[in-house]
Write a protein that holds these residues in place. Structure first.
Motif, PDB file in Angstrom:
ATOM      1  N   CYS A 161       0.859  -1.182   0.000  1.00 15.06           N
ATOM      2  CA  CYS A 161       0.000   0.000   0.000  1.00 15.06           C
ATOM      3  C   CYS A 161       0.895   1.231   0.000  1.00 15.06           C
ATOM      4  O   CYS A 161       1.937   1.244   0.651  1.00 15.06           O
ATOM      5  CB  CYS A 161      -0.915   0.008   1.213  1.00 15.06           C
ATOM      6  SG  CYS A 161      -2.061   1.407   1.188  1.00 15.06           S
TER       7      CYS A 161
ATOM      8  N   ALA B  47       0.071   5.177   3.078  1.00 12.47           N
ATOM      9  CA  ALA B  47       0.826   5.542   4.284  1.00 12.47           C
ATOM     10  C   ALA B  47      -0.006   6.372   5.258  1.00 12.47           C
ATOM     11  O   ALA B  47       0.434   7.414   5.755  1.00 12.47           O
ATOM     12  CB  ALA B  47       2.108   6.293   3.910  1.00 12.47           C
ATOM     13  N   CYS B  48      -1.204   5.902   5.566  1.00  9.58           N
ATOM     14  CA  CYS B  48      -2.069   6.614   6.518  1.00  9.58           C
ATOM     15  C   CYS B  48      -1.467   6.539   7.921  1.00  9.58           C
ATOM     16  O   CYS B  48      -1.093   5.447   8.382  1.00  9.58           O
ATOM     17  CB  CYS B  48      -3.447   5.965   6.575  1.00  9.58           C
ATOM     18  SG  CYS B  48      -4.277   5.813   4.992  1.00  9.58           S
TER      19      CYS B  48
ATOM     20  N   CYS C 215      -2.458   3.581  10.560  1.00  8.73           N
ATOM     21  CA  CYS C 215      -2.913   2.418   9.776  1.00  8.73           C
ATOM     22  C   CYS C 215      -2.991   1.181  10.660  1.00  8.73           C
ATOM     23  O   CYS C 215      -2.074   0.897  11.448  1.00  8.73           O
ATOM     24  CB  CYS C 215      -1.953   2.173   8.618  1.00  8.73           C
ATOM     25  SG  CYS C 215      -2.232   0.612   7.752  1.00  8.73           S
ATOM     26  N   PHE C 216      -4.061   0.408  10.510  1.00  8.27           N
ATOM     27  CA  PHE C 216      -4.290  -0.772  11.351  1.00  8.27           C
ATOM     28  C   PHE C 216      -3.363  -1.925  10.977  1.00  8.27           C
ATOM     29  O   PHE C 216      -3.226  -2.884  11.722  1.00  8.27           O
ATOM     30  CB  PHE C 216      -5.756  -1.225  11.227  1.00  8.27           C
ATOM     31  CG  PHE C 216      -6.079  -1.834   9.888  1.00  8.27           C
ATOM     32  CD1 PHE C 216      -6.140  -1.052   8.754  1.00  8.27           C
ATOM     33  CD2 PHE C 216      -6.308  -3.194   9.757  1.00  8.27           C
ATOM     34  CE1 PHE C 216      -6.408  -1.600   7.508  1.00  8.27           C
ATOM     35  CE2 PHE C 216      -6.586  -3.760   8.526  1.00  8.27           C
ATOM     36  CZ  PHE C 216      -6.637  -2.951   7.398  1.00  8.27           C
TER      37      PHE C 216
ATOM     38  N   TRP D 107       2.149  -2.681   4.150  1.00  8.61           N
ATOM     39  CA  TRP D 107       2.549  -1.654   3.182  1.00  8.61           C
ATOM     40  C   TRP D 107       3.611  -2.203   2.215  1.00  8.61           C
ATOM     41  O   TRP D 107       3.715  -1.763   1.084  1.00  8.61           O
ATOM     42  CB  TRP D 107       3.137  -0.432   3.899  1.00  8.61           C
ATOM     43  CG  TRP D 107       2.164   0.337   4.715  1.00  8.61           C
ATOM     44  CD1 TRP D 107       0.865   0.025   4.962  1.00  8.61           C
ATOM     45  CD2 TRP D 107       2.424   1.562   5.418  1.00  8.61           C
ATOM     46  NE1 TRP D 107       0.299   0.977   5.777  1.00  8.61           N
ATOM     47  CE2 TRP D 107       1.228   1.921   6.069  1.00  8.61           C
ATOM     48  CE3 TRP D 107       3.548   2.363   5.574  1.00  8.61           C
ATOM     49  CZ2 TRP D 107       1.121   3.073   6.850  1.00  8.61           C
ATOM     50  CZ3 TRP D 107       3.456   3.514   6.356  1.00  8.61           C
ATOM     51  CH2 TRP D 107       2.244   3.866   6.976  1.00  8.61           C
TER      52      TRP D 107
ATOM     53  N   GLY E 191      -6.257  -5.107   2.422  1.00 10.08           N
ATOM     54  CA  GLY E 191      -4.810  -5.059   2.269  1.00 10.08           C
ATOM     55  C   GLY E 191      -4.125  -4.631   3.532  1.00 10.08           C
ATOM     56  O   GLY E 191      -4.661  -4.832   4.620  1.00 10.08           O
ATOM     57  N   GLY E 192      -3.037  -3.858   3.163  1.00 13.96           N
ATOM     58  CA  GLY E 192      -2.592  -3.447   1.844  1.00 13.96           C
ATOM     59  C   GLY E 192      -3.692  -2.744   1.025  1.00 13.96           C
ATOM     60  O   GLY E 192      -4.714  -2.348   1.553  1.00 13.96           O
TER      61      GLY E 192
ATOM     62  N   GLY F 297      -8.044   2.487   0.063  1.00  9.49           N
ATOM     63  CA  GLY F 297      -7.678   3.863   0.397  1.00  9.49           C
ATOM     64  C   GLY F 297      -8.130   4.852  -0.661  1.00  9.49           C
ATOM     65  O   GLY F 297      -8.188   6.062  -0.415  1.00  9.49           O
TER      66      GLY F 297
HETATM   67  S1  SF4 Z   1      -3.724  -0.242   4.335  1.00 13.33           S
HETATM   68 FE1  SF4 Z   1      -5.499   1.175   4.397  1.00 13.33          FE
HETATM   69  S2  SF4 Z   1      -5.256   2.324   6.318  1.00 13.33           S
HETATM   70 FE2  SF4 Z   1      -3.268   1.340   5.855  1.00 13.33          FE
HETATM   71  S3  SF4 Z   1      -2.086   2.903   4.733  1.00 13.33           S
HETATM   72 FE3  SF4 Z   1      -3.155   1.623   3.199  1.00 13.33          FE
HETATM   73  S4  SF4 Z   1      -5.091   2.709   2.791  1.00 13.33           S
HETATM   74 FE4  SF4 Z   1      -4.260   3.534   4.708  1.00 13.33          FE
END
Ligand code: SF4
Length: 209
Positions: free
Chosen positions: A42, A45-46, A49-50, A55, A87-88, A119
């Protein structure tokens, strides 16, 4: 958090075809009993993120024909309502998610539903690359938008922050705007329609991993 320009992030360039996890017969990733596939990688990069481990586009193990057959066999159980893609970022792993979604539609038609957490917003996906638009078209429900820690709310159904929406994808595509999923807790709410937000200068100067 990073926000991409339309088409900036392409699955064909970043996906390694890896999956972080597969969980059959669980109850939290959508409505009813579900089989959940967590793909790896992913770029959003929130903050907060849970599932930060996912990532990395090489986290976990490669998606294989054997795993695909197992998912399809698990979905065939009559108690299973459908498949969930998480995900991801599923839309940065369309090589995996689109392939599996096509198989699910070929084998089960509309008999199993497909949910996805992304996202990307619904509006962003409409302006995205053909693979992402096709995957969107395979879905029944999309929980959209990045996790925004300032809008975190643990009381929400199926989502972690109030900017995220639980959308009926066929209805949204027909209407050309985001339509709430009718059986959701937010069904009577009119969601804000999200305009594409251009990158600010700070975000432009940061390169994706
Ligand atoms: S997995 Fe979801 S919450 Fe985590 S960074 Fe990616 S979009 Fe954001």
């Amino acid at each position: 958090m990073r926000i991409p320009e339309p088409g900036q992030w392409q699955a064909e360039k970043v996906s390694q075809g890896y999956v972080a996890d597969y969980k059959p017969f669980e109850f939290v990733d959508g409505e009813g009993v579900r089989c959940s596939l967590y793909v790896s990688g992913c770029l959003f990069a929130c903050e907060g993120c849970f599932n930060e481990r996912t990532w990395n586009f090489r986290y976990g193990q490669p998606y294989t024909d054997e795993l695909e057959q197992r998912v399809l066999a698990d979905l065939a159980h009559e108690s299973v309502q459908g498949l969930t893609l998480l995900g991801g970022e599923p839309f940065l792993n369309t090589q995996v998610c689109l392939r599996l979604a096509r198989r699910v539609r070929a084998e089960f038609g509309a008999g199993k539903d497909i949910w996805c957490w992304s996202g990307y917003t619904f509006e962003q996906l409409l302006a995205e690359t053909p693979d992402k638009v096709e995957l969107l078209g395979q879905l029944d429900v999309l929980v959209d938008g990045p996790f925004e820690i300032a809008l975190r709310d643990l009381t929400l159904q199926f989502r972690g922050s109030s900017n995220q929406r639980v959308l009926d994808v066929p209805a949204s595509l027909a209407a050309g705007e985001a339509v709430p999923w009718a059986r959701g807790a937010d069904a009577t709410q009119r969601y804000e329609q999200v305009a594409h937000r251009p990158l600010d200068q700070h975000e432009r100067t940061r390169s994706p991993r």
